[in-house]
Design a protein around this motif. Structure first.
Motif, PDB file in Angstrom:
ATOM      1  N   LYS A  27       0.333  -0.857 -12.687  1.00  0.00           N
ATOM      2  CA  LYS A  27      -0.052  -2.262 -12.721  1.00  0.00           C
ATOM      3  C   LYS A  27      -1.192  -2.535 -11.743  1.00  0.00           C
ATOM      4  CE  LYS A  27       4.684  -3.781 -13.763  1.00  0.00           C
ATOM      5  NZ  LYS A  27       5.333  -2.451 -13.719  1.00  0.00           N
ATOM      6  N   THR A  28      -2.007  -3.536 -12.065  1.00  0.00           N
ATOM      7  CA  THR A  28      -3.164  -3.859 -11.235  1.00  0.00           C
ATOM      8  C   THR A  28      -2.759  -4.172  -9.796  1.00  0.00           C
ATOM      9  OG1 THR A  28      -4.324  -4.731 -13.169  1.00  0.00           O
ATOM     10  CG2 THR A  28      -5.153  -5.384 -11.006  1.00  0.00           C
ATOM     11  N   ARG A  29      -1.701  -4.961  -9.629  1.00  0.00           N
ATOM     12  CA  ARG A  29      -1.247  -5.289  -8.273  1.00  0.00           C
ATOM     13  C   ARG A  29      -0.857  -4.022  -7.513  1.00  0.00           C
ATOM     14  NH1 ARG A  29       0.821  -9.624  -5.422  1.00  0.00           N
ATOM     15  NH2 ARG A  29       0.889 -11.035  -7.207  1.00  0.00           N
ATOM     16  N   GLU A  30      -0.224  -3.076  -8.206  1.00  0.00           N
ATOM     17  CA  GLU A  30       0.194  -1.838  -7.550  1.00  0.00           C
ATOM     18  C   GLU A  30      -0.996  -0.948  -7.216  1.00  0.00           C
ATOM     19  OE1 GLU A  30       3.202  -0.004  -9.921  1.00  0.00           O
ATOM     20  OE2 GLU A  30       4.622  -1.656  -9.643  1.00  0.00           O
ATOM     21  N   VAL A  31      -2.049  -1.021  -8.025  1.00  0.00           N
ATOM     22  CA  VAL A  31      -3.275  -0.291  -7.692  1.00  0.00           C
ATOM     23  C   VAL A  31      -3.793  -0.770  -6.339  1.00  0.00           C
ATOM     24  CG1 VAL A  31      -5.695   0.084  -8.319  1.00  0.00           C
ATOM     25  CG2 VAL A  31      -3.929   0.160 -10.090  1.00  0.00           C
ATOM     26  N   ILE A  32      -3.831  -2.084  -6.169  1.00  0.00           N
ATOM     27  CA  ILE A  32      -4.301  -2.674  -4.915  1.00  0.00           C
ATOM     28  C   ILE A  32      -3.377  -2.289  -3.759  1.00  0.00           C
ATOM     29  CG2 ILE A  32      -4.705  -4.862  -3.712  1.00  0.00           C
ATOM     30  CD1 ILE A  32      -5.531  -6.037  -6.444  1.00  0.00           C
ATOM     31  N   GLU A  33      -2.075  -2.377  -3.979  1.00  0.00           N
ATOM     32  CA  GLU A  33      -1.107  -2.043  -2.931  1.00  0.00           C
ATOM     33  C   GLU A  33      -1.188  -0.567  -2.548  1.00  0.00           C
ATOM     34  OE1 GLU A  33       2.608  -3.256  -4.558  1.00  0.00           O
ATOM     35  OE2 GLU A  33       2.309  -5.391  -4.105  1.00  0.00           O
ATOM     36  N   ASP A  34      -1.373   0.302  -3.532  1.00  0.00           N
ATOM     37  CA  ASP A  34      -1.431   1.740  -3.254  1.00  0.00           C
ATOM     38  C   ASP A  34      -2.620   2.094  -2.371  1.00  0.00           C
ATOM     39  OD1 ASP A  34       0.830   2.170  -4.700  1.00  0.00           O
ATOM     40  OD2 ASP A  34      -0.140   3.140  -6.409  1.00  0.00           O
ATOM     41  N   VAL A  35      -3.773   1.482  -2.653  1.00  0.00           N
ATOM     42  CA  VAL A  35      -4.958   1.772  -1.839  1.00  0.00           C
ATOM     43  C   VAL A  35      -4.818   1.115  -0.465  1.00  0.00           C
ATOM     44  CG1 VAL A  35      -7.466   1.569  -1.671  1.00  0.00           C
ATOM     45  CG2 VAL A  35      -6.404   2.002  -3.895  1.00  0.00           C
ATOM     46  N   ALA A  36      -4.254  -0.080  -0.432  1.00  0.00           N
ATOM     47  CA  ALA A  36      -4.080  -0.785   0.846  1.00  0.00           C
ATOM     48  C   ALA A  36      -3.152  -0.031   1.786  1.00  0.00           C
ATOM     49  CB  ALA A  36      -3.539  -2.193   0.596  1.00  0.00           C
ATOM     50  N   THR A  37      -2.143   0.639   1.226  1.00  0.00           N
ATOM     51  CA  THR A  37      -1.173   1.372   2.047  1.00  0.00           C
ATOM     52  C   THR A  37      -1.522   2.855   2.159  1.00  0.00           C
ATOM     53  OG1 THR A  37       0.247   1.735   0.109  1.00  0.00           O
ATOM     54  CG2 THR A  37       0.683  -0.216   1.452  1.00  0.00           C
ATOM     55  N   THR A  38      -2.709   3.220   1.657  1.00  0.00           N
ATOM     56  CA  THR A  38      -3.232   4.599   1.665  1.00  0.00           C
ATOM     57  C   THR A  38      -2.377   5.572   0.855  1.00  0.00           C
ATOM     58  OG1 THR A  38      -2.143   5.279   3.740  1.00  0.00           O
ATOM     59  CG2 THR A  38      -4.307   4.219   3.926  1.00  0.00           C
ATOM     60  N   LYS A  39      -1.568   5.048  -0.043  1.00  0.00           N
ATOM     61  CA  LYS A  39      -0.856   5.926  -0.976  1.00  0.00           C
ATOM     62  C   LYS A  39      -1.859   6.554  -1.927  1.00  0.00           C
ATOM     63  CE  LYS A  39       3.095   5.985  -4.143  1.00  0.00           C
ATOM     64  NZ  LYS A  39       4.210   5.181  -4.725  1.00  0.00           N
ATOM     65  N   SER A  40      -2.916   5.806  -2.230  1.00  0.00           N
ATOM     66  CA  SER A  40      -4.040   6.302  -3.026  1.00  0.00           C
ATOM     67  C   SER A  40      -5.317   6.066  -2.241  1.00  0.00           C
ATOM     68  CB  SER A  40      -4.123   5.576  -4.370  1.00  0.00           C
ATOM     69  OG  SER A  40      -2.965   5.781  -5.153  1.00  0.00           O
ATOM     70  N   GLU A  41      -6.289   6.939  -2.429  1.00  0.00           N
ATOM     71  CA  GLU A  41      -7.577   6.756  -1.762  1.00  0.00           C
ATOM     72  C   GLU A  41      -8.505   5.866  -2.570  1.00  0.00           C
ATOM     73  OE1 GLU A  41      -9.453  10.022   0.666  1.00  0.00           O
ATOM     74  OE2 GLU A  41      -8.268  11.233  -0.732  1.00  0.00           O
ATOM     75  N   VAL A  42      -8.403   5.952  -3.887  1.00  0.00           N
ATOM     76  CA  VAL A  42      -9.314   5.241  -4.779  1.00  0.00           C
ATOM     77  C   VAL A  42      -8.509   4.539  -5.866  1.00  0.00           C
ATOM     78  CG1 VAL A  42     -11.279   5.461  -6.351  1.00  0.00           C
ATOM     79  CG2 VAL A  42     -11.080   7.003  -4.385  1.00  0.00           C
ATOM     80  N   GLY A  43      -8.893   3.319  -6.205  1.00  0.00           N
ATOM     81  CA  GLY A  43      -8.271   2.591  -7.304  1.00  0.00           C
ATOM     82  C   GLY A  43      -9.338   2.050  -8.232  1.00  0.00           C
TER      83      GLY A  43
END
Length: 221
Positions: A27-43
């Protein structure tokens, strides 16, 4: 699909016996959350005239930066056997008898985070799904459709689906979308993350070149 294809190209170039990558379609919100929490580097996400203020504020609050990649018109994505698949363009009036397929976002403000452009339009028939395979099956089984950027990778998606230009007749909003990637502010990306971004730029440059040579097509291999 360009995000997945770019990932495939990156993984194929890794000349190592072992690697441990992760790519999440969520989900779009989770893309943002993942990058914000450094779970992902790029969204990867898009901005439109409708969601730009909301998404930009959320990115700023989470210390994220949006880098534009490409601006796109809207296309209708459907099965090649759909009655409208051979149309030169499609407007909402033609789509009223077919279900609009969209990805489930799951909260009260979900229309701001919808992956599909024109998410606030009053659709008479809608089906929400949570994975791409189900969406493709419903395109065949229900003659459903979704709205997309039109950047289709035939190598991954196959030849059973087509993207037809969307005619904005009957809509009140801007149907253009600006696709880009987000990263954490003041963070140095890993070598692999930077290589992935380079692959995206290369893929989209190839798309622009082919689009210029073949105005009637929007598929690349």
């Amino acid at each position: 699909s360009f995000a997945v294809k770019s990932f495939v190209n990156l993984a194929a170039k890794c000349n190592t016996a072992e690697y441990d990558f992760a790519i999440r379609e969520t989900k779009t919100r989770e893309v943002i959350e993942d990058v914000a929490t450094t779970k992902s580097e790029v969204g990867i996400l898009y901005l439109s005239s409708f969601n730009r203020t909301m998404i930009t504020k959320l990115l700023r609050t989470n210390g994220l930066i949006f880098y534009p990649l490409i601006e796109c018109e809207t296309f209708v994505y459907l099965w090649k056997g759909h009655p409208l698949a051979q149309s030169p363009s499609i407007c909402f009036e033609q789509l009223k008898d077919y279900p609009c397929l969209s990805f489930e976002q799951g909260d009260n403000s979900s229309f701001y985070f919808a992956e599909e452009i024109l998410s606030t339009y009053d659709y008479s028939r809608t089906v929400k799904v949570n994975d791409r395979a189900t969406m493709l099956n419903l395109m065949v089984g229900l003659c459903g459709y979704t709205l997309c950027s039109g950047i289709i990778c035939e190598e991954l998606n196959g030849t059973d689906y087509v993207a037809v230009p969307f005619d904005t007749q009957g809509t009140n909003g801007d149907s253009r979308m600006e696709i880009g990637y987000i990263v954490k502010q003041n963070t140095i990306l890993s070598k692999m993350a930077q290589l992935y971004i380079n692959e995206i730029h290369y893929y989209l440059a190839k798309y622009r070149e082919q689009e210029g040579n073949h105005d009637s097509t929007n598929e690349i291999k």
